[in-house]
Design an enzyme around this catalytic site. Sequence first.
Site, mmCIF file in Angstrom:
data_model
loop_
_atom_site.group_PDB
_atom_site.id
_atom_site.type_symbol
_atom_site.label_atom_id
_atom_site.label_comp_id
_atom_site.label_asym_id
_atom_site.label_seq_id
_atom_site.Cartn_x
_atom_site.Cartn_y
_atom_site.Cartn_z
ATOM 1 N N TYR A 132 0.867 -1.183 0.000
ATOM 2 C CA TYR A 132 0.000 0.000 0.000
ATOM 3 C C TYR A 132 0.903 1.233 0.000
ATOM 4 C CZ TYR A 132 -4.102 2.831 1.363
ATOM 5 O OH TYR A 132 -5.129 3.752 1.410
ATOM 6 N N LYS A 160 -1.335 -1.190 -4.067
ATOM 7 C CA LYS A 160 -2.424 -0.227 -3.996
ATOM 8 C C LYS A 160 -1.773 1.137 -4.145
ATOM 9 C CE LYS A 160 -6.357 1.577 -1.415
ATOM 10 N NZ LYS A 160 -7.214 1.517 -0.215
#
Length: 293
Positions: A132, A160
């Site tokens: 992320y 992400k």
Amino acid sequence: MGMQGIHVPLITPFGEDGRVDVGALERLAHGLLYDGAAGLVALGTTAEAASLDEGEKAAVRKAVGRVCRGFGAHFTVGAGSADTRRTGEELRGLEADAALVGVPSFVRPSEDGVVAHFEALARVSAVPLIVYNIPYRTGRTLSADTVRRLAAIPGVIGFKHAVGGIDADTVALVREVPLFAGDDVFAPALLAMGAAGGILASAHLATDRWVRLGQAYEPGLGHDLAGMAATLFAEPNPVLIKAVLYAQGRIPSPAVRLPLLAAGRPALETALRALGVPGDTRERRDVLIGETA
């Protein structure tokens, strides 16, 4: 199990007593997958994971995992901290298809330190890792070369990508590594560029339209969904998403836990108008507006 497509990082619904409503969570998860989501993420930022105790987290993981297995959908769990050792211990016993693990925040390690962190986690994790990358939360910007180094780690299956816009590195990386749009407002643009999919909180709403956009880009639809996302993120996530879900009758309460606060009236009214509230949920809408008056 493949990761392509639109994944929804779930909110955690609370009942009127303030407790996690597992039944409401399961119903919400079921509906999102029925509408075409490729997978669900439990215990991400949208879930207010930092405000859940260990028992609540375990209940959320169990419930969402059960629904995903029933649909044959991808099940991801948010995990990790700035402590590599503690994160590794958490990942060793994780039962899921993947873990969404943020770049260590606040301590701001060097980029070499970030790579070493994920190398150490990948060696011990029971599941593949999704990195992320969200520098406006972590305080650490990653260069394109560092992202490439992370992508080369065995066990890292994607990113992400939430860097606050579409920059030159994003343009280069989307062709080279599996990027999943993580900035909802910019997600349609990233999908148009060939991103592997999206991990998008706003896909709680208009899920089928997000799925359609992920399958084949449509400029008008992309513009509409970007506008919807901007409306939903006018206040800290997931305040407005929960308010709209409550107004639609899909969760029992719009409650969030401190330090989040209930939506302010102007943003709430704008979101409810933009998303639309059917007549049979008008009473819930009126309750929301009354609570913020």
